[in-house]
Motif scaffolding. Sequence first.
Motif, short mmCIF file in Angstrom:
data_model
loop_
_atom_site.label_atom_id
_atom_site.label_comp_id
_atom_site.label_asym_id
_atom_site.label_seq_id
_atom_site.Cartn_x
_atom_site.Cartn_y
_atom_site.Cartn_z
N PRO A 170 0.81 -1.23 0.00
CA PRO A 170 0.00 0.00 0.00
C PRO A 170 0.84 1.28 0.00
O PRO A 170 0.41 2.30 -0.53
N ASP A 171 2.06 1.20 0.59
CA ASP A 171 2.89 2.40 0.63
C ASP A 171 3.69 2.60 -0.65
O ASP A 171 4.32 3.64 -0.85
N GLY A 172 3.68 1.60 -1.55
CA GLY A 172 4.35 1.72 -2.83
C GLY A 172 5.86 1.69 -2.79
O GLY A 172 6.51 1.85 -3.84
N LEU A 173 6.47 1.49 -1.63
CA LEU A 173 7.92 1.57 -1.52
C LEU A 173 8.60 0.53 -2.40
O LEU A 173 8.12 -0.60 -2.55
N LEU A 174 9.74 0.91 -2.96
CA LEU A 174 10.48 0.06 -3.88
C LEU A 174 11.68 -0.56 -3.17
O LEU A 174 12.21 0.01 -2.21
N PRO A 175 12.14 -1.73 -3.64
CA PRO A 175 13.32 -2.34 -3.04
C PRO A 175 14.54 -1.41 -3.15
O PRO A 175 14.69 -0.68 -4.12
N LEU A 176 15.40 -1.47 -2.15
CA LEU A 176 16.57 -0.60 -2.14
C LEU A 176 17.46 -0.81 -3.36
O LEU A 176 18.12 0.13 -3.83
N ALA A 213 6.36 11.07 -6.06
CA ALA A 213 7.54 11.79 -5.60
C ALA A 213 7.93 11.33 -4.20
O ALA A 213 9.13 11.14 -3.91
N ASP A 214 6.94 11.13 -3.34
CA ASP A 214 7.22 10.68 -1.97
C ASP A 214 7.79 9.26 -1.98
O ASP A 214 8.73 8.95 -1.23
N VAL A 215 7.22 8.39 -2.81
CA VAL A 215 7.69 7.00 -2.88
C VAL A 215 9.14 6.94 -3.36
O VAL A 215 9.98 6.23 -2.79
N LEU A 216 9.45 7.65 -4.42
CA LEU A 216 10.81 7.62 -4.96
C LEU A 216 11.80 8.14 -3.94
O LEU A 216 12.89 7.59 -3.76
N ASP A 217 11.43 9.21 -3.24
CA ASP A 217 12.32 9.77 -2.22
C ASP A 217 12.52 8.80 -1.07
O ASP A 217 13.65 8.54 -0.63
N ALA A 218 11.42 8.22 -0.57
CA ALA A 218 11.51 7.30 0.57
C ALA A 218 12.23 6.01 0.20
O ALA A 218 12.79 5.33 1.07
N SER A 219 12.21 5.65 -1.09
CA SER A 219 12.88 4.43 -1.54
C SER A 219 14.35 4.66 -1.86
O SER A 219 15.06 3.72 -2.25
N ASP A 247 16.72 -1.00 -6.33
CA ASP A 247 16.29 -0.20 -7.48
C ASP A 247 16.95 1.17 -7.52
O ASP A 247 17.09 1.77 -8.59
N ALA A 248 17.35 1.68 -6.35
CA ALA A 248 17.95 3.02 -6.31
C ALA A 248 19.24 3.06 -7.13
O ALA A 248 19.45 3.97 -7.93
N GLU A 249 20.08 2.05 -6.97
CA GLU A 249 21.35 2.03 -7.71
C GLU A 249 21.11 1.80 -9.20
O GLU A 249 21.74 2.44 -10.05
N LEU A 250 20.21 0.90 -9.54
CA LEU A 250 19.92 0.63 -10.95
C LEU A 250 19.41 1.87 -11.67
O LEU A 250 19.67 2.08 -12.85
N SER A 251 18.66 2.71 -10.97
CA SER A 251 18.03 3.86 -11.59
C SER A 251 18.95 5.05 -11.75
O SER A 251 18.63 5.99 -12.49
#
Length: 406
Positions: free
Chosen positions: A13-19, A76-82, A21-25
């Motif tokens: 429900p919070d949409g958070l992405l696995p950590l 925007a919140d999800v990408l930042d929190a992830s 993904d940050a490096e891949l992106s």
Amino acid sequence: MAGALPLGDPAPPDGLLPLADAELSSSRDLGLYVHVPFCRVRCGYCDFNTYTSGELKGARPSDYASQASAELRFAADVLDASGVVSRPFSTVFLGGGTPTMLPAADLVRMLGTAREVAGLAEGAEVTTEANPDSVDERYLAELAEGGFTRVSFGMQSAVPSVLATLDRTHDPERIPHVVRWARAAGLQVSLDLIYGAPGETLDDWRRSVDAVLENGPDHVSAYALIVEQGTRLARQIRTGSVPEPDDDLQADMYELADDAFAAHGYEWYEVSNWSRSTGTRSRHNLGYWLGHDWWGVGPGAHSHVGATRWWNVKHPSAYASRIAEGVSPAAGRERIGAASAELERILLLTRVREGIALSSLLPTARREVAGLLADGLVDPAAAFAGTLTLTRRGRLLADAVVRRLT
């Protein structure tokens, strides 16, 4: 309405992405796709996630700009929190459905929210799809004033009988007017065509290609009609009321278009797309083919960040409920494994003019290149230089090329 959503894992429900993904992106561009799911009528061949007024179950198009803007803020919140690196949107694309069923002010408002939450990269490409009968001169000027740079008109055909078969409602005589209005507003123009409709002849198709060239757009897309299961067209073919598309005729139509576009200065850059220059290519669609990240806003929209892909709930009323609750509208998601990523990389990169580096292929795939050359499916000069690039014959048989490489 489109078929069932893909199978996948439940989306949090919070949409958070696995950590991971940050490096891949971190080295990828970020695009934005906004799906506007409303249509005045449903075309018989279409299986996109679209809804006419009688199918909305209480969802209101007038609320849509607010809902899409809310998902943008959520994103925007999800990408930042992830921990995903902050990037402005390099491209924005509004598709559908018919985005221009909404007031121009709503489209500009959604773009404004994108600019507010993430920013737009310098020189960002901002496109909306439009039906020729859904815009006028003032509408297009308002889009340009609000930051849009490009419009893609669903022309489909210049022949009234073909448009009728496809359930398209616009008058082909309107095309020169909308092109002129868009140009006057300072917008780049793309015209989209479909070929191989039941009953369409090669002469019909030549008439449509000629009409495109007379209007001189910056970009052309031409797609072979595909019969999607569950559509009215599929049922008509199954009952024998209309003939199914002829593969050989569609190949002839593709070759006719490719010859005509090339003779008038359009260069193919993807199997179904031609442009006057690299500057008038669809940069948003290139982002998909090159494996960049994108966030998809709206009912049924798909997103891809890092190695995670997810898709939103389909119906506008279900989407509206999720947005009102402040939770992710995603219905499911999946992690893209190494094997799937490699298959998709080959599938997508072989379609673009620049092709795929032979050195990046697995040994089993490289061993297929000699056979592809012998069959005239890949360009010999490009292969000698280290790149697998499709010939025109290869473009017609692109799926077969991919199967041999994978």
